[in-house]
Design a protein around this motif. Structure first.
Motif, PDB file in Angstrom:
ATOM      1  N   LEU A  72       0.828  -1.198   0.000  1.00  0.00           N
ATOM      2  CA  LEU A  72       0.000   0.000   0.000  1.00  0.00           C
ATOM      3  C   LEU A  72       0.871   1.260   0.000  1.00  0.00           C
ATOM      4  O   LEU A  72       2.075   1.205   0.254  1.00  0.00           O
ATOM      5  CB  LEU A  72      -0.912  -0.005   1.229  1.00  0.00           C
ATOM      6  N   ALA A  73       0.226   2.385  -0.257  1.00  0.00           N
ATOM      7  CA  ALA A  73       0.956   3.652  -0.307  1.00  0.00           C
ATOM      8  C   ALA A  73       1.597   3.987   1.035  1.00  0.00           C
ATOM      9  O   ALA A  73       2.641   4.645   1.087  1.00  0.00           O
ATOM     10  CB  ALA A  73       0.007   4.770  -0.731  1.00  0.00           C
ATOM     11  N   ASN A  74       0.995   3.499   2.140  1.00  0.00           N
ATOM     12  CA  ASN A  74       1.570   3.793   3.466  1.00  0.00           C
ATOM     13  C   ASN A  74       2.663   2.809   3.862  1.00  0.00           C
ATOM     14  O   ASN A  74       3.203   2.881   4.961  1.00  0.00           O
ATOM     15  CB  ASN A  74       0.475   3.817   4.525  1.00  0.00           C
ATOM     16  N   GLY A  75       2.979   1.863   2.983  1.00  0.00           N
ATOM     17  CA  GLY A  75       4.061   0.919   3.243  1.00  0.00           C
ATOM     18  C   GLY A  75       3.618  -0.442   3.725  1.00  0.00           C
ATOM     19  O   GLY A  75       4.402  -1.402   3.704  1.00  0.00           O
ATOM     20  N   SER A  76       2.381  -0.577   4.179  1.00  0.00           N
ATOM     21  CA  SER A  76       1.880  -1.864   4.652  1.00  0.00           C
ATOM     22  C   SER A  76       1.726  -2.841   3.499  1.00  0.00           C
ATOM     23  O   SER A  76       1.598  -2.439   2.330  1.00  0.00           O
ATOM     24  CB  SER A  76       0.532  -1.677   5.367  1.00  0.00           C
ATOM     25  N   LEU A  77       1.725  -4.123   3.825  1.00  0.00           N
ATOM     26  CA  LEU A  77       1.646  -5.167   2.804  1.00  0.00           C
ATOM     27  C   LEU A  77       0.318  -5.898   2.931  1.00  0.00           C
ATOM     28  O   LEU A  77      -0.071  -6.308   4.033  1.00  0.00           O
ATOM     29  CB  LEU A  77       2.800  -6.159   2.953  1.00  0.00           C
ATOM     30  N   VAL A  78      -0.362  -6.083   1.817  1.00  0.00           N
ATOM     31  CA  VAL A  78      -1.612  -6.823   1.791  1.00  0.00           C
ATOM     32  C   VAL A  78      -1.400  -8.143   1.067  1.00  0.00           C
ATOM     33  O   VAL A  78      -0.880  -8.169  -0.055  1.00  0.00           O
ATOM     34  CB  VAL A  78      -2.730  -6.019   1.081  1.00  0.00           C
ATOM     35  N   ILE A  79      -1.751  -9.237   1.731  1.00  0.00           N
ATOM     36  CA  ILE A  79      -1.815 -10.538   1.066  1.00  0.00           C
ATOM     37  C   ILE A  79      -3.236 -10.662   0.539  1.00  0.00           C
ATOM     38  O   ILE A  79      -4.200 -10.675   1.309  1.00  0.00           O
ATOM     39  CB  ILE A  79      -1.493 -11.682   2.045  1.00  0.00           C
ATOM     40  N   GLU A  80      -3.383 -10.708  -0.774  1.00  0.00           N
ATOM     41  CA  GLU A  80      -4.718 -10.645  -1.380  1.00  0.00           C
ATOM     42  C   GLU A  80      -5.564 -11.865  -1.023  1.00  0.00           C
ATOM     43  O   GLU A  80      -6.714 -11.741  -0.617  1.00  0.00           O
ATOM     44  CB  GLU A  80      -4.595 -10.516  -2.905  1.00  0.00           C
ATOM     45  N   LYS A  81      -5.014 -13.046  -1.222  1.00  0.00           N
ATOM     46  CA  LYS A  81      -5.715 -14.291  -0.907  1.00  0.00           C
ATOM     47  C   LYS A  81      -4.725 -15.254  -0.284  1.00  0.00           C
ATOM     48  O   LYS A  81      -3.804 -15.726  -0.937  1.00  0.00           O
ATOM     49  CB  LYS A  81      -6.335 -14.905  -2.164  1.00  0.00           C
ATOM     50  N   MET A  82      -4.929 -15.551   0.997  1.00  0.00           N
ATOM     51  CA  MET A  82      -3.992 -16.382   1.733  1.00  0.00           C
ATOM     52  C   MET A  82      -3.951 -17.804   1.176  1.00  0.00           C
ATOM     53  O   MET A  82      -4.979 -18.375   0.808  1.00  0.00           O
ATOM     54  CB  MET A  82      -4.384 -16.403   3.215  1.00  0.00           C
TER      55      MET A  82
END
Length: 342
Positions: A72-82
């Motif tokens: 994300l723009a704030n640096g956090s990471l998203v795992i879309e589908k575990m």
């Protein structure tokens, strides 16, 4: 290194993390978020590393073309589908030109999986009018805490000050239901309830409770993905017509938990007159009337230890006593303390 500040030069504080990722458990196919943020006097570049096993290095950097994870723009990471391939260790990396690079604490992402249910006795018996506790011996996967839903226990008490842990262990949420002769057990307020360990309590026991029982454990929000325990026959004896000393119908078992996990020691006893139930820790009676304590009794005699600490490890004794006699049963609690170093 210095930075300009008005008419004088001030030491450059470098780069530091303001938010770091924490261990978590995610269901297959669902998203998961790993937060990260860093601060510096200059622009900070954040990136991520992932390794299914072993030490994380720059060779494990997640690229922007990754199909399953998005920064994300704030640096956090998203795992879309575990999925199983996305489980493992993650690190956030913060870099500042001319200052240096730092890495966050390592966070482990676990794929939610069904636990195992240990075998137990094939039958249990108790007198009508007494209490009976049917254990569902769920074993937590390594490095995870368990929380059973729906449990009839009161909500965990608030913990303040030095007793409060800053880091809570990753928790696997489970649903435990019970089957009676193959059909779901109907819970009854004050008589038929499920404890925080998944045990089924019948208090008072009635003749119609005689049947074959099995516990069913499923992942939270995945009721059709479950494992079923072995059959357990309940035999109901005639109500005691004469005085009888205390006799255990359920006893606590040895448990190993992560620091910060809550745990329930199951215990129940019968006798005439009805025995009183007390608990001892390393031979010292626990004051279960203290409302500020992390220790409290549940149901007919079980003990709940909330947010276990390393100092809570030791021997726990369930004592059933009446004017006729007393009976003790002791089980050990092991508390694993995990470090969260980089």
């Amino acid at each position: 290194m210095y930075q300009a500040g008005g008419d004088e030069l001030k030491p450059d504080p470098g780069v530091r993390f303001t938010t770091e990722p924490a261990d978590l458990v995610a269901l297959e196919g669902e998203p998961a978020l790993l937060p990260c943020a860093a601060a510096a006097a200059r622009a900070v570049r954040l990136s991520w590393r992932h390794s299914a096993r072993g030490v994380l290095t720059r060779d494990h950097t997640i690229t922007i073309s990754d199909l399953y994870r998005r920064q994300l723009a704030n640096g956090s990471l998203v795992i879309e589908k575990m999925s199983a391939s996305l489980a493992g260790q993650y690190q956030c990396v913060a870099a500042v030109d001319g200052v240096g690079t730092i890495v966050s604490k390592t966070a482990t992402v676990f794929l939610a999986e069904l636990p195992t249910i240990a075998p137990g006795p094939r039958w249990v018996s108790g007198p009508a009018g007494g209490a009976l506790l049917l254990a569902c011996a769920v074993s937590a996967p390594p490095r995870l805490a368990l929380r059973i839903q729906p449990a009839a226990e009161p909500p965990d008490r608030r913990v303040y000050g030095a007793a409060r842990l800053q880091h809570q262990p990753p928790t696997l949420l489970l649903n435990v239901t019970w089957l009676r002769n193959g059909a779901p057990v109907v819970l009854e307020a004050g008589r038929v309830a499920v404890s925080g360990s998944g045990a089924l309590e019948l208090d008072p026991l009635r003749p119609r409770d005689a049947a074959t029982y099995r516990c069913r454990v499923s992942l939270a929000r995945r009721p059709h993905h479950y494992v079923t325990g072995p059959e357990l026959e309940v035999r109901v004896e005639a109500e005691a017509g004469s005085e009888q000393p205390p006799r255990f119908v359920a006893t606590p078992r040895e448990l190993t938990v992560l620091e910060g996990s809550s745990v329930t020691f199951d215990c129940a006893a019968v006798g005439s007159p009805k025995p009183e139930m007390t608990w001892l820790n390393n031979g010292v009676e626990i004051d279960l009337s203290d409302l500020d304590s992390r220790f409290y009794r549940w149901g007919c005699g079980s003990l709940r230890v909330q947010s276990a600490r390393a100092l809570d490890a030791g021997a726990y004794t369930c004592r059933a006593h009446s004017r006729l006699d007393s009976a003790d049963h002791t089980a050990l609690l092991h508390v694993q303390v995990t470090s969260r170093g980089p």
